[in-house]
Structure formats: structure tokens, C-alpha cells
Design an enzyme around this catalytic site. Structure first.
Site, PDB file in Angstrom:
ATOM      1  N   LYS A  21       0.878  -1.205  -0.027  1.00  0.00           N
ATOM      2  CA  LYS A  21      -0.310  -0.298  -0.299  1.00  0.00           C
ATOM      3  C   LYS A  21       0.873   1.235   0.207  1.00  0.00           C
ATOM      4  O   LYS A  21       0.728   2.548  -1.093  1.00  0.00           O
ATOM      5  CB  LYS A  21      -1.302  -0.231   1.292  1.00  0.00           C
ATOM      6  CG  LYS A  21      -1.836   1.277   1.631  1.00  0.00           C
ATOM      7  CD  LYS A  21      -2.771   1.140   2.348  1.00  0.00           C
ATOM      8  CE  LYS A  21      -1.528   1.864   4.122  1.00  0.00           C
ATOM      9  NZ  LYS A  21      -1.131   2.522   4.622  1.00  0.00           N
ATOM     10  N   ASN A  22       1.665   1.230   0.912  1.00  0.00           N
ATOM     11  CA  ASN A  22       2.825   2.751   0.643  1.00  0.00           C
ATOM     12  C   ASN A  22       3.680   2.865  -0.138  1.00  0.00           C
ATOM     13  O   ASN A  22       4.352   3.875   0.032  1.00  0.00           O
ATOM     14  CB  ASN A  22       3.713   2.571   2.639  1.00  0.00           C
ATOM     15  CG  ASN A  22       1.909   2.642   3.697  1.00  0.00           C
ATOM     16  OD1 ASN A  22       1.565   2.368   3.085  1.00  0.00           O
ATOM     17  ND2 ASN A  22       2.680   2.218   4.763  1.00  0.00           N
ATOM     18  N   ARG A  90      -3.659   9.642   4.591  1.00  0.00           N
ATOM     19  CA  ARG A  90      -2.037  10.043   4.746  1.00  0.00           C
ATOM     20  C   ARG A  90      -1.212  10.006   3.046  1.00  0.00           C
ATOM     21  O   ARG A  90      -0.470  11.499   2.769  1.00  0.00           O
ATOM     22  CB  ARG A  90      -1.266   8.852   5.121  1.00  0.00           C
ATOM     23  CG  ARG A  90       0.300  10.138   5.888  1.00  0.00           C
ATOM     24  CD  ARG A  90       0.144  10.886   6.827  1.00  0.00           C
ATOM     25  NE  ARG A  90       1.329  11.483   6.945  1.00  0.00           N
ATOM     26  CZ  ARG A  90       1.314  12.230   7.679  1.00  0.00           C
ATOM     27  NH1 ARG A  90      -0.149  13.186   7.964  1.00  0.00           N
ATOM     28  NH2 ARG A  90       2.120  12.725   8.208  1.00  0.00           N
ATOM     29  N   CYS A 114      -3.964   7.582  10.282  1.00  0.00           N
ATOM     30  CA  CYS A 114      -4.280   7.347  10.950  1.00  0.00           C
ATOM     31  C   CYS A 114      -4.030   8.345  12.165  1.00  0.00           C
ATOM     32  O   CYS A 114      -2.953   8.889  12.414  1.00  0.00           O
ATOM     33  CB  CYS A 114      -3.102   5.646  11.854  1.00  0.00           C
ATOM     34  SG  CYS A 114      -4.431   4.544  10.668  1.00  0.00           S
ATOM     35  N   ARG A 119       1.647  13.706  13.631  1.00  0.00           N
ATOM     36  CA  ARG A 119       1.559  13.985  12.043  1.00  0.00           C
ATOM     37  C   ARG A 119       2.028  15.361  11.118  1.00  0.00           C
ATOM     38  O   ARG A 119       1.315  15.507  10.578  1.00  0.00           O
ATOM     39  CB  ARG A 119       0.797  12.624  11.517  1.00  0.00           C
ATOM     40  CG  ARG A 119       0.825  11.771  11.998  1.00  0.00           C
ATOM     41  CD  ARG A 119      -0.063  10.173  11.383  1.00  0.00           C
ATOM     42  NE  ARG A 119       0.491   9.770  10.374  1.00  0.00           N
ATOM     43  CZ  ARG A 119      -0.099   8.598  10.507  1.00  0.00           C
ATOM     44  NH1 ARG A 119      -0.936   8.186   9.864  1.00  0.00           N
ATOM     45  NH2 ARG A 119       0.971   8.713   9.069  1.00  0.00           N
ATOM     46  N   PRO A 120       2.878  15.563  11.500  1.00  0.00           N
ATOM     47  CA  PRO A 120       3.203  17.179  10.738  1.00  0.00           C
ATOM     48  C   PRO A 120       3.121  17.413   9.631  1.00  0.00           C
ATOM     49  O   PRO A 120       3.693  15.609   9.426  1.00  0.00           O
ATOM     50  CB  PRO A 120       3.509  17.998  11.338  1.00  0.00           C
ATOM     51  CG  PRO A 120       4.840  16.831  12.461  1.00  0.00           C
ATOM     52  CD  PRO A 120       3.746  15.968  13.104  1.00  0.00           C
ATOM     53  N   ILE A 121       3.617  18.414   8.614  1.00  0.00           N
ATOM     54  CA  ILE A 121       3.935  18.162   7.168  1.00  0.00           C
ATOM     55  C   ILE A 121       4.981  18.896   6.759  1.00  0.00           C
ATOM     56  O   ILE A 121       6.151  19.431   6.108  1.00  0.00           O
ATOM     57  CB  ILE A 121       3.099  17.378   6.692  1.00  0.00           C
ATOM     58  CG1 ILE A 121       2.694  18.934   5.821  1.00  0.00           C
ATOM     59  CG2 ILE A 121       2.580  16.514   6.454  1.00  0.00           C
ATOM     60  CD1 ILE A 121       1.502  19.516   5.019  1.00  0.00           C
ATOM     61  N   ASP A 302       5.510   0.131  12.142  1.00  0.00           N
ATOM     62  CA  ASP A 302       4.121  -0.553  11.804  1.00  0.00           C
ATOM     63  C   ASP A 302       4.032  -1.988  12.838  1.00  0.00           C
ATOM     64  O   ASP A 302       1.866  -2.199  12.162  1.00  0.00           O
ATOM     65  CB  ASP A 302       3.401  -0.590  10.390  1.00  0.00           C
ATOM     66  CG  ASP A 302       4.446   1.024   9.499  1.00  0.00           C
ATOM     67  OD1 ASP A 302       3.773   1.117   8.617  1.00  0.00           O
ATOM     68  OD2 ASP A 302       3.262   1.715  10.563  1.00  0.00           O
TER      69      ASP A 302
HETATM   70  C1  EPZ Z   1       4.886   6.289   6.709  1.00  0.00           C
HETATM   71  O1  EPZ Z   1       3.986   7.521   7.176  1.00  0.00           O
HETATM   72  C2  EPZ Z   1       3.813   5.203   6.772  1.00  0.00           C
HETATM   73  N1  EPZ Z   1       2.662   5.763   6.124  1.00  0.00           N
HETATM   74  C3  EPZ Z   1       3.133   4.696   7.652  1.00  0.00           C
HETATM   75  O2  EPZ Z   1       2.690   3.870   7.728  1.00  0.00           O
HETATM   76  C4  EPZ Z   1       4.673   4.452   8.210  1.00  0.00           C
HETATM   77  O3  EPZ Z   1       4.651   3.784   9.782  1.00  0.00           O
HETATM   78  C5  EPZ Z   1       5.569   5.510   8.833  1.00  0.00           C
HETATM   79  O4  EPZ Z   1       5.966   6.317   6.783  1.00  0.00           O
HETATM   80  C6  EPZ Z   1       7.212   5.305   8.943  1.00  0.00           C
HETATM   81  O5  EPZ Z   1       7.228   4.295   8.005  1.00  0.00           O
HETATM   82  C7  EPZ Z   1       2.276   6.002   4.388  1.00  0.00           C
HETATM   83  O6  EPZ Z   1       3.624   5.864   3.736  1.00  0.00           O
HETATM   84  C8  EPZ Z   1       1.501   6.246   3.996  1.00  0.00           C
HETATM   85  P1  EPZ Z   1       7.837   9.483   8.218  1.00  0.00           P
HETATM   86  P2  EPZ Z   1       4.221   8.485   7.200  1.00  0.00           P
HETATM   87  O7  EPZ Z   1       6.895  11.060   7.765  1.00  0.00           O
HETATM   88  O8  EPZ Z   1       5.169   9.047   5.615  1.00  0.00           O
HETATM   89  C9  EPZ Z   1       7.388  12.696  11.844  1.00  0.00           C
HETATM   90  C10 EPZ Z   1       0.460   2.895   7.638  1.00  0.00           C
HETATM   91  O9  EPZ Z   1       0.090   2.181   8.902  1.00  0.00           O
HETATM   92  N2  EPZ Z   1       7.490  13.636  10.645  1.00  0.00           N
HETATM   93  O10 EPZ Z   1       8.007   8.236   8.416  1.00  0.00           O
HETATM   94  O11 EPZ Z   1       3.812   9.857   7.472  1.00  0.00           O
HETATM   95  C11 EPZ Z   1       5.947  12.018  12.041  1.00  0.00           C
HETATM   96  O12 EPZ Z   1       4.918  12.860  13.113  1.00  0.00           O
HETATM   97  C12 EPZ Z   1       1.092   3.777   8.206  1.00  0.00           C
HETATM   98  O13 EPZ Z   1      -0.088   2.339   6.581  1.00  0.00           O
HETATM   99  C13 EPZ Z   1       7.650  15.216  10.907  1.00  0.00           C
HETATM  100  O14 EPZ Z   1       7.845  15.306  12.416  1.00  0.00           O
HETATM  101  O15 EPZ Z   1       5.868   8.785   8.471  1.00  0.00           O
HETATM  102  C14 EPZ Z   1       6.530  10.279  12.932  1.00  0.00           C
HETATM  103  O16 EPZ Z   1       6.736  10.261  13.924  1.00  0.00           O
HETATM  104  C15 EPZ Z   1       1.307   4.246   9.208  1.00  0.00           C
HETATM  105  N3  EPZ Z   1       7.311  15.752  10.223  1.00  0.00           N
HETATM  106  C16 EPZ Z   1       7.927  10.341  12.581  1.00  0.00           C
HETATM  107  O17 EPZ Z   1       8.205  11.565  11.742  1.00  0.00           O
HETATM  108  C17 EPZ Z   1       7.323  15.567   9.033  1.00  0.00           C
HETATM  109  O18 EPZ Z   1       7.325  16.396   7.911  1.00  0.00           O
HETATM  110  C18 EPZ Z   1       8.120   9.398  10.634  1.00  0.00           C
HETATM  111  O19 EPZ Z   1       6.613  10.278  10.140  1.00  0.00           O
HETATM  112  C19 EPZ Z   1       7.043  14.273   8.225  1.00  0.00           C
HETATM  113  C20 EPZ Z   1       6.630  13.595   9.156  1.00  0.00           C
END
Ligand code: EPZ
Length: 421
Positions: A21-22, A90, A114, A119-121, A302
Site C-alpha cells: 500500500k505504502n 495520508r 491514522c 503527524r505534521p508535514i 507498523d
Molecule cells: C509512512 O508514514 C507510512 N504511511 C506509515 O504507515 C509508516 O508508519 C511511516 O511511514 C513510518 O515508516 C504511508 O506511507 C502512507 P514519516 P509517514 O514521515 O510518511 C514525523 C501504515 O500503517 N514527521 O516517516 O507519515 C512523524 O510525525 C502507516 O501504513 C514530522 O515531524 O511517516 C513521525 O513521528 C502508519 N514532520 C515521524 O516523523 C513531517 O513533515 C515519521 O514519519 C513528517 C513526519
């Protein structure tokens, strides 16, 4: 929706794993910047994928999805995404980069996903800004625009999967050389890189950064996405419960699951590998361990909730720590309904149980937590009800068919009346 489970036997089964999916979410959005017909194979049939397909249609593409094959023809003719469902997933934010690359402008929603914390961007937006973009956020909308995109060196504060994917997509057509330092290198990121390089991009992975040499044109291709390692790991962990004897998975890739396999062996499970087939055999008893999640190739965040359900079936406590998300705990209050003892020492917690109850009504509140609660219904024989089971359908392809393949007795209900209790 709710799922009633009548766990009255020892289960086993063989299931087929579909595409990640991801990985699919990023690759579908990136298709916007390819010129020519695209065919994607091994695409899972999930809600999030359908939301992305509707978005492709809204910006002008013709899309045909059948038998896990996605055909995309035509081209994008607008940069405005107004389908509210984009704010529920997401992966919708991957359209930011591809529409910026195509139109220098995108109007869409802030992403959903979720509830695992804030979950900031900010990493995405700071990266876009460093490549020449300005943005404005109002309500749950975002508008990003640029007069001119230019290459740059981007230093990610954290190896964010989403930010790495988004910035690779945008940088792939910016002439010049962009570097992304401290990138995520999860298999799903590498799959996106592989997809774009097949289409003519020039992306390479160096010591501690990704180098992107922008190109003017990317061509339409046929591409098969990687198997879903999280779906695979979820069923591998399910196999360790007392009321399962074994589960076999087809069409998977054990190379993406090395830390998961090591962990399963550490807690007593037996793992048999045969090319793209993995079989997990349940242990007589669970050996407690201490586990900490981390970025790939460490144990994936995950799967940490599903592992916690398995580890709770031991008198001796195991300690679990998730280093990625700050609020992946809501499922623990549900596990307590099964007489599982949870001791918090944030960000860690310990789980154990002297005796698992054989009946409970469990309420899901996120995708992987939902599979954890589903798994906990197999720690002992009994009758269980899982509410908001829709969460599981968002991440697990053909879930109900797989229950039948594993000989699970279940019924599905839509109303909130308590048929089981
Ligand atoms: C992806 O989420 C996956 N989702 C998540 O899977 C997965 O848990 C995660 O990567 C970590 O492997 C998708 O790919 C759609 P991150 P993502 O950016 O991209 C912080 C599932 O169950 N952060 O690696 O959102 C964030 O809050 C989902 O399939 C910021 O602070 O994860 C987190 O604490 C759940 N600012 C950490 O970084 C940002 O701009 C990791 O987030 C981006 C993230």
C-alpha cells in the site's frame, strides 16, 4: 462495522500477499509526471488506492483498475484536487509534488491518516520551500505555488518516509542536482526510486544522501510494485498465537523482513523460507523480549502493536518502545479487556498476562492497532467482537477471503447492536 469471531479451533492457512500500500500511493501520484501510458501491477484493492484513483480522474486521466492492475492513460489538465476524501488518507500529499512538477501549482487538502500523534508535514513543506515553492494553509486546505523550481541540498531532520518520497518526485524533473540528506530508505522509498528510474529519471543512493539529477522528460512504463512487507509481517505474527499452528505467505519478499524474522525466532517461532514463500510455525510458548522500533531495517513501527499482542501472552513481561510515533498506544486500553497487564514507562511499556480472557468486545482506532486487536482474539479460544473493523480493510487486501483461507469462524455486522454480548 464489527467482526464477531468464534475462535473454537486450531487454525492454519496459506494466503497470497499483494503489493505494498505504502509503495502504491507514492507511485500512483508520481505517475502524473510521466508522459505516456502507465500500467501498474500488483496494486492492492484498498480504500486509499481508490481515493488516489479518483484524484487521478479528477485531474484529467483515464484510469482502469481490475485484478490488481492499474492502467493510467491521458494526461493531467488541472492542478485542483477538490475531492474531500483526500483529507482522509495520508498518501494524498504525494500529489503535492507531482502537480507542482507539472503545473508549478497545486491546490488540495491537508493529508489525513491514522491518529498516531501530531503527524505534521513540516519536513515536506520546508523541502518544497528550499526548491522554490511558497505555500499557504487555510482550514484543511493547502495551496502551493512556485515561479521557478531550482535544485538544492535538503537536510531532513528525520528520515521521514513521506517527505523523502515527496521530495524525490518533485526534484526528479528539476534540472540540476538535488541532494536529500538523511533520507528514509524503506523498501517503499526504493520502489518509488526504481519506478522513476525505469521511466528515465536519474536518481542514485549515496553514502548518506540521495542524489537526483533532474530530467526534462519521463516516459510511461509498465511496472510491478513490491510485496507489502507490513501485510506479510502482520500475518507472520498472527501465526505465533496459541490458536494458530502455522501460516504460509506467497508472493512476498523475505529480504524486506529480516528484522521481523529475527524477532519471530527470538520469541520462539519457527520460520521457513522458500524463494518468495514464507511459512511461520507457532511456538509452544512465547519467550519474552525487549523490542524497540526504528527506521528500516530496524523492526518496523507498523508491526510493533501486533507484536505487543503476541508478547502479552506470557506471564513474564516484555518491554516495547516505539521510537517513530508519539501516540501509538490507544490499542493498549483495549488489550487490557483481555486481562493483559500493561505498565507504562513512556515512551516504553510492558505487557504480560497470567491468563487471557476468552471473551471481549474490542474497539479499533487505527489501522495497525486494529490488526493487533484482531490478533489478540487468537491468543486463546473464545468469542470476541472487534468494532470499527473497517480500519483493517484499509490496509489488508482481501482480508475476509484470507480469514476463510485460515478457516476462521466469523460474522460481519454493520450496526452497533451487541449481537454477541
Ligand atoms: C509512512 O508514514 C507510512 N504511511 C506509515 O504507515 C509508516 O508508519 C511511516 O511511514 C513510518 O515508516 C504511508 O506511507 C502512507 P514519516 P509517514 O514521515 O510518511 C514525523 C501504515 O500503517 N514527521 O516517516 O507519515 C512523524 O510525525 C502507516 O501504513 C514530522 O515531524 O511517516 C513521525 O513521528 C502508519 N514532520 C515521524 O516523523 C513531517 O513533515 C515519521 O514519519 C513528517 C513526519
Amino acid at each position: 462495522m464489527y467482526l464477531n469471531i468464534n475462535n473454537d479451533k486450531i487454525h492454519s492457512g496459506e494466503i497470497d500477499i499483494l503489493g505494498a500500500k505504502n509503495s502504491a500511493l507514492g507511485i500512483i501520484a508520481a505517475s502524473v509526471i510521466l508522459d505516456g501510458d502507465i500500467t501498474l501491477y500488483n496494486i492492492p484493492d484498498l480504500y486509499d488506492i481508490h481515493v488516489m484513483i479518483e484524484a487521478l480522474k479528477q485531474i484529467g486521466f483515464n484510469v482502469f483498475f481490475k485484478n490488481n492492475t492499474l492502467k493510467i492513460t491521458g494526461e493531467a489538465n488541472n492542478f485542483i484536487l477538490s475531492n474531500e476524501s483526500l483529507s482522509s488518507i495520508r498518501g494524498s500529499y504525494y500529489f503535492y509534488s507531482s502537480l507542482l512538477a507539472k503545473f508549478f501549482h497545486v491546490s488540495s487538502f491537508l493529508p489525513g491518516g491514522c491518529n498516531l500523534g501530531a503527524r505534521p508535514i513540516n519536513y515536506h513543506l520546508e523541502g518544497f520551500a528550499s526548491l522554490g515553492c511558497d505555500y499557504v494553509i487555510f482550514d484543511n486546505h493547502i495551496e502551493i505555488i512556485t515561479q521557478e523550481l531550482h535544485p538544492n541540498d535538503i537536510h531532513l531532520p528525520f528520515p521521514s518516509v513521506g517527505a523523502t518520497i515527496n521530495l524525490i518526485i518533485l526534484a526528479s524533473t528539476i534540472l540540476g542536482v538535488t541532494h536529500i540528506y538523511n533520507p528514509a530508505l524503506e523498501p517503499e522509498v526504493l520502489d518509488l526510486i526504481n519506478f522513476l528510474n525505469h521511466a528515465g529519471a536519474k536518481i542514485s543512493i549515496k553514502e548518506n544522501y540521495i542524489e537526483i539529477m533532474g530530467v526534462t522528460k519521463l516516459k510511461g512504463i509498465k511496472y510491478k510494485i513490491i510485496p507489502d512487507r507490513i501485510e506479510s509481517g502482520s500475518y507472520m505474527l498472527l501465526a505465533l498465537t496459541k490458536t494458530f499452528s502455522s501460516i504460509s505467505l506467497n508472493n512476498t519478499n523475505y529480504k524486506h523482513l529480516e528484522e521481523v524474522i529475527k524477532t519471530i525466532k527470538n520469541i520462539g517461532g519457527i520460520v521457513r523460507l522458500n524463494k518468495n514463500k514464507i511459512t511461520v510455525i507457532s511456538p509452544k510458548k512465547i519467550t519474552p523480549i525487549n523490542i524497540t522500533s526504528g527506521v528500516y531495517p530496524k523492526f518496523p513501527t507498523d508491526l510493533i502493536q501486533i507484536l505487543a499482542a503476541i508478547l502479552s501472552d506470557s506471564y513474564y513481561p516484555s518491554t516495547i518502545t516505539d521510537t517513530i510515533f508519539e501516540n501509538r498506544y490507544s490499542y493498549l486500553k483495549e488489550l487490557k479487556k483481555l486481562n493483559i497487564d500493561v505498565k507504562y514507562n513512556f515512551p516504553s511499556y510492558q505487557v504480560s498476562s497470567s491468563h487471557i480472557f476468552n471473551s471481549a468486545k474490542l474497539i479499533c482506532s487505527d489501522l495497525r492497532g486494529a490488526f493487533s486487536l484482531f490478533t489478540s482474539c487468537f491468543l486463546t479460544h473464545g468469542h470476541f467482537q472487534i468494532q470499527n473493523v473497517d480500519f483493517i480493510f484499509r490496509g489488508y487486501n482481501s482480508f475476509l477471503d484470507n480469514l476463510k483461507k485460515m478457516n476462521v469462524s466469523f460474522s460481519l455486522g454493520c450496526s452497533t447492536d451487541n449481537l454477541l454480548f
